[in-house]
Design an enzyme around this catalytic site. Structure first.
Site, PDB file in Angstrom:
ATOM      1  N   SER A  21     -10.230   5.565  -4.660  1.00 35.93           N
ATOM      2  CA  SER A  21     -11.149   6.693  -4.821  1.00 35.93           C
ATOM      3  C   SER A  21     -10.666   7.730  -5.835  1.00 35.93           C
ATOM      4  O   SER A  21     -11.448   8.223  -6.646  1.00 35.93           O
ATOM      5  CB  SER A  21     -11.376   7.352  -3.457  1.00 35.93           C
ATOM      6  OG  SER A  21     -10.151   7.791  -2.896  1.00 35.93           O
TER       7      SER A  21
ATOM      8  N   LYS B 207      -2.207  -1.505  -3.780  1.00 35.91           N
ATOM      9  CA  LYS B 207      -3.070  -0.336  -3.719  1.00 35.91           C
ATOM     10  C   LYS B 207      -2.242   0.933  -3.807  1.00 35.91           C
ATOM     11  O   LYS B 207      -1.246   1.029  -3.094  1.00 35.91           O
ATOM     12  CB  LYS B 207      -3.832  -0.381  -2.394  1.00 35.91           C
ATOM     13  CG  LYS B 207      -4.647   0.846  -2.090  1.00 35.91           C
ATOM     14  CD  LYS B 207      -5.209   0.716  -0.702  1.00 35.91           C
ATOM     15  CE  LYS B 207      -6.042   1.941  -0.398  1.00 35.91           C
ATOM     16  NZ  LYS B 207      -6.661   1.877   0.883  1.00 35.91           N
TER      17      LYS B 207
ATOM     18  N   GLU C 251       7.449  -6.844   1.606  1.00 36.53           N
ATOM     19  CA  GLU C 251       6.159  -6.743   2.310  1.00 36.53           C
ATOM     20  C   GLU C 251       5.292  -7.967   2.014  1.00 36.53           C
ATOM     21  O   GLU C 251       4.665  -8.536   2.913  1.00 36.53           O
ATOM     22  CB  GLU C 251       5.413  -5.475   1.868  1.00 36.53           C
ATOM     23  CG  GLU C 251       6.125  -4.160   2.191  1.00 36.53           C
ATOM     24  CD  GLU C 251       6.000  -3.748   3.662  1.00 36.53           C
ATOM     25  OE1 GLU C 251       5.360  -4.495   4.439  1.00 36.53           O
ATOM     26  OE2 GLU C 251       6.547  -2.705   4.026  1.00 36.53           O
TER      27      GLU C 251
ATOM     28  N   TYR D  94     -14.991   1.153  -7.060  1.00 38.10           N
ATOM     29  CA  TYR D  94     -16.239   1.903  -6.904  1.00 38.10           C
ATOM     30  C   TYR D  94     -17.096   1.802  -8.184  1.00 38.10           C
ATOM     31  O   TYR D  94     -18.230   2.235  -8.191  1.00 38.10           O
ATOM     32  CB  TYR D  94     -15.940   3.366  -6.552  1.00 38.10           C
ATOM     33  CG  TYR D  94     -15.130   3.468  -5.272  1.00 38.10           C
ATOM     34  CD1 TYR D  94     -15.754   3.376  -4.027  1.00 38.10           C
ATOM     35  CD2 TYR D  94     -13.740   3.596  -5.307  1.00 38.10           C
ATOM     36  CE1 TYR D  94     -15.020   3.420  -2.851  1.00 38.10           C
ATOM     37  CE2 TYR D  94     -12.991   3.636  -4.135  1.00 38.10           C
ATOM     38  CZ  TYR D  94     -13.635   3.550  -2.918  1.00 38.10           C
ATOM     39  OH  TYR D  94     -12.900   3.575  -1.758  1.00 38.10           O
TER      40      TYR D  94
ATOM     41  N   LYS E 207       1.412   9.832   5.870  1.00 34.01           N
ATOM     42  CA  LYS E 207       1.462   8.411   6.236  1.00 34.01           C
ATOM     43  C   LYS E 207       2.736   7.737   5.714  1.00 34.01           C
ATOM     44  O   LYS E 207       2.790   6.508   5.602  1.00 34.01           O
ATOM     45  CB  LYS E 207       0.197   7.705   5.730  1.00 34.01           C
ATOM     46  CG  LYS E 207      -1.093   8.287   6.328  1.00 34.01           C
ATOM     47  CD  LYS E 207      -2.306   7.383   6.082  1.00 34.01           C
ATOM     48  CE  LYS E 207      -3.553   7.934   6.775  1.00 34.01           C
ATOM     49  NZ  LYS E 207      -4.726   7.033   6.618  1.00 34.01           N
TER      50      LYS E 207
ATOM     51  N   LYS F 209       0.864  -1.177   0.000  1.00 33.37           N
ATOM     52  CA  LYS F 209       0.000   0.000   0.000  1.00 33.37           C
ATOM     53  C   LYS F 209       0.901   1.227   0.000  1.00 33.37           C
ATOM     54  O   LYS F 209       1.689   1.428   0.930  1.00 33.37           O
ATOM     55  CB  LYS F 209      -0.900  -0.003   1.229  1.00 33.37           C
ATOM     56  CG  LYS F 209      -1.752   1.261   1.327  1.00 33.37           C
ATOM     57  CD  LYS F 209      -2.757   1.169   2.456  1.00 33.37           C
ATOM     58  CE  LYS F 209      -3.579   2.438   2.549  1.00 33.37           C
ATOM     59  NZ  LYS F 209      -4.571   2.376   3.615  1.00 33.37           N
TER      60      LYS F 209
ATOM     61  N   ARG G 263     -10.764  10.000   1.894  1.00 31.92           N
ATOM     62  CA  ARG G 263     -10.656  10.696   3.185  1.00 31.92           C
ATOM     63  C   ARG G 263     -11.751  11.746   3.323  1.00 31.92           C
ATOM     64  O   ARG G 263     -12.213  12.024   4.433  1.00 31.92           O
ATOM     65  CB  ARG G 263      -9.252  11.291   3.344  1.00 31.92           C
ATOM     66  CG  ARG G 263      -8.181  10.189   3.440  1.00 31.92           C
ATOM     67  CD  ARG G 263      -6.762  10.747   3.500  1.00 31.92           C
ATOM     68  NE  ARG G 263      -5.765   9.673   3.373  1.00 31.92           N
ATOM     69  CZ  ARG G 263      -4.466   9.888   3.235  1.00 31.92           C
ATOM     70  NH1 ARG G 263      -3.988  11.126   3.234  1.00 31.92           N
ATOM     71  NH2 ARG G 263      -3.630   8.867   3.111  1.00 31.92           N
TER      72      ARG G 263
HETATM   73  C1  PBG Z   1      -7.126   3.696   5.512  1.00 37.61           C
HETATM   74  C2  PBG Z   1      -7.618   3.415   4.156  1.00 37.61           C
HETATM   75  C3  PBG Z   1      -7.482   4.291   3.087  1.00 37.61           C
HETATM   76  C4  PBG Z   1      -8.127   3.692   2.002  1.00 37.61           C
HETATM   77  C5  PBG Z   1      -8.628   2.451   2.409  1.00 37.61           C
HETATM   78  N1  PBG Z   1      -8.287   2.286   3.771  1.00 37.61           N
HETATM   79  C6  PBG Z   1      -6.899   5.655   3.017  1.00 37.61           C
HETATM   80  C7  PBG Z   1      -5.611   5.953   3.643  1.00 37.61           C
HETATM   81  O1  PBG Z   1      -4.736   5.098   3.802  1.00 37.61           O
HETATM   82  O2  PBG Z   1      -5.454   7.109   4.007  1.00 37.61           O
HETATM   83  C8  PBG Z   1      -8.228   4.343   0.641  1.00 37.61           C
HETATM   84  C9  PBG Z   1      -9.249   3.831  -0.294  1.00 37.61           C
HETATM   85  C10 PBG Z   1      -9.537   4.731  -1.432  1.00 37.61           C
HETATM   86  O3  PBG Z   1      -8.882   5.771  -1.641  1.00 37.61           O
HETATM   87  O4  PBG Z   1     -10.455   4.389  -2.180  1.00 37.61           O
HETATM   88  N2  PBG Z   1      -6.786   2.710   6.356  1.00 37.61           N
END
Ligand code: PBG
Length: 307
Positions: free
Chosen positions: A257, A231, A216, A296, A200, A178, A188
């Site tokens: 997203s 991701k 990982e 989505y 992050k 990720k 968010r």
């Molecule tokens: C957080 C989490 C995130 C997403 C899924 N779980 C955002 C982040 O790490 O800040 C993002 C999913 C998306 O953008 O569609 N644990």
């Protein structure tokens, strides 16, 4: 006859946002066509997806600011919005495959995926919270636990916790690679879960790194993951392919997203053909090696018969 890659309903996982209240359905402004549902409306949405042949769902809660704290205690409170939603969905649709998100951010007053002390993320202290959260999800009926927090050692910790409590049948879909990505912005917004300070980057991966994804992924596999996830999806197709070539585990990819928002914005401007753009994206993620795609677009591609 010679087409190598196909996308079908069985490959798709639909992320759904939930909010408190009754008969609520509010659109996420940066994600046209995507809504936050109160639990009653969530059940109707799940039903209409199931009627289209879409059976897998990943739930994400929008938590009231007043319920957030440093240790994310709301994440395992019996009567919390999230646990109620899991129980209700599994009660009404036992045959639905329910994936639940394990990470502190929606419940954390710091907006981070881990415990924060003096501006630092405490990895090992976070594992205890994640264990409680995963166990609460399993008790509520989750089929697959998906840790999205990127703490080290959490897959093994969660696996052990689940097994010790009799939930050896609950799977783990690990967010293995990720990345610290700009493409999570609209998500968010949907959850109001942006970090209150900093970023992050101490726990999510550097977008410049490919080989690190193997480290990982190997750790997650050894610790007991049943799926490995990459991701975001589109900017990281090479990473999907890399993991696919280096493991026998199924690979999932999260078409996040921001990837959704880009397409919708272009379509709204008349700059892209919606059906062609969306099916090309989903096909390319499958071609790279993902078996499961969190997207989505899941419902609309089935509703419009675009596949
Ligand atoms: C957080 C989490 C995130 C997403 C899924 N779980 C955002 C982040 O790490 O800040 C993002 C999913 C998306 O953008 O569609 N644990």
């Amino acid at each position: 006859m010679v087409q190598e890659t196909h996308v079908s309903a069985a490959n798709l996982i639909f992320p759904l946002f939930i909010i408190e209240g009754e008969n609520q359905k509010t659109e996420v402004s940066s994600m046209p066509g995507i809504f936050r549902y109160s639990v009653d409306n969530l059940l109707r949405e799940v039903e209409s997806c199931m009627n289209l042949g879409l059976k897998s769902f990943d739930l994400f809660p929008n938590i009231d600011e007043s319920l957030k704290d440093k240790m994310a205690t709301e994440s395992y409170r019996e009567e919390s919005l999230y646990l109620r939603a899991i129980r209700e969905v599994k009660k009404e649709f036992p045959e639905a495959c329910l994936i639940t998100d394990v990470a502190m951010d929606p419940y954390s007053s710091d907006g981070h995926d881990g415990v924060v002390d003096n501006g630092e993320i405490l990895n090992d202290e976070t594992l205890e919270v994640l264990g409680k959260m995963a166990l609460a999800h399993a008790r509520a009926g989750a089929d697959i636990i998906a840790p999205s927090d990127m703490m080290d050692g959490r897959v093994g910790y969660i696996r052990k916790t689940l097994d010790e409590h009799g939930y050896s049948g609950v799977s783990i879909m690990s967010y293995s690679a990720k990345y610290a990505s700009a493409f999570y912005g609209p998500f968010r917004d949907a959850l109001n879960s942006a970090p209150k300070f900093g970023d992050k980057k101490t726990y999510q991966m550097n977008p410049a790194n490919q080989r690190e994804a193997l480290i990982e992924a190997n750790l997650d596999e050894i610790e007991g993951a049943d799926f490995l996830m990459v991701k975001p999806a589109l900017p990281y197709l090479d990473v999907i392919k890399l993991l696919k070539d280096n493991t026998e585990l199924p690979i999932a990819a999260y078409n996040v997203s921001g990837e959704y928002a880009m397409i919708k914005a272009a379509v709204q401007n008349g700059w892209l053909n919606e059906q062609r753009a969306i099916t090309e994206v989903l096909t390319s993620i499958r071609r790279a090696g993902a078996t499961a795609i969190l997207t989505y677009h899941a419902k609309e591609v089935l509703l419009n018969k675009w596949l």
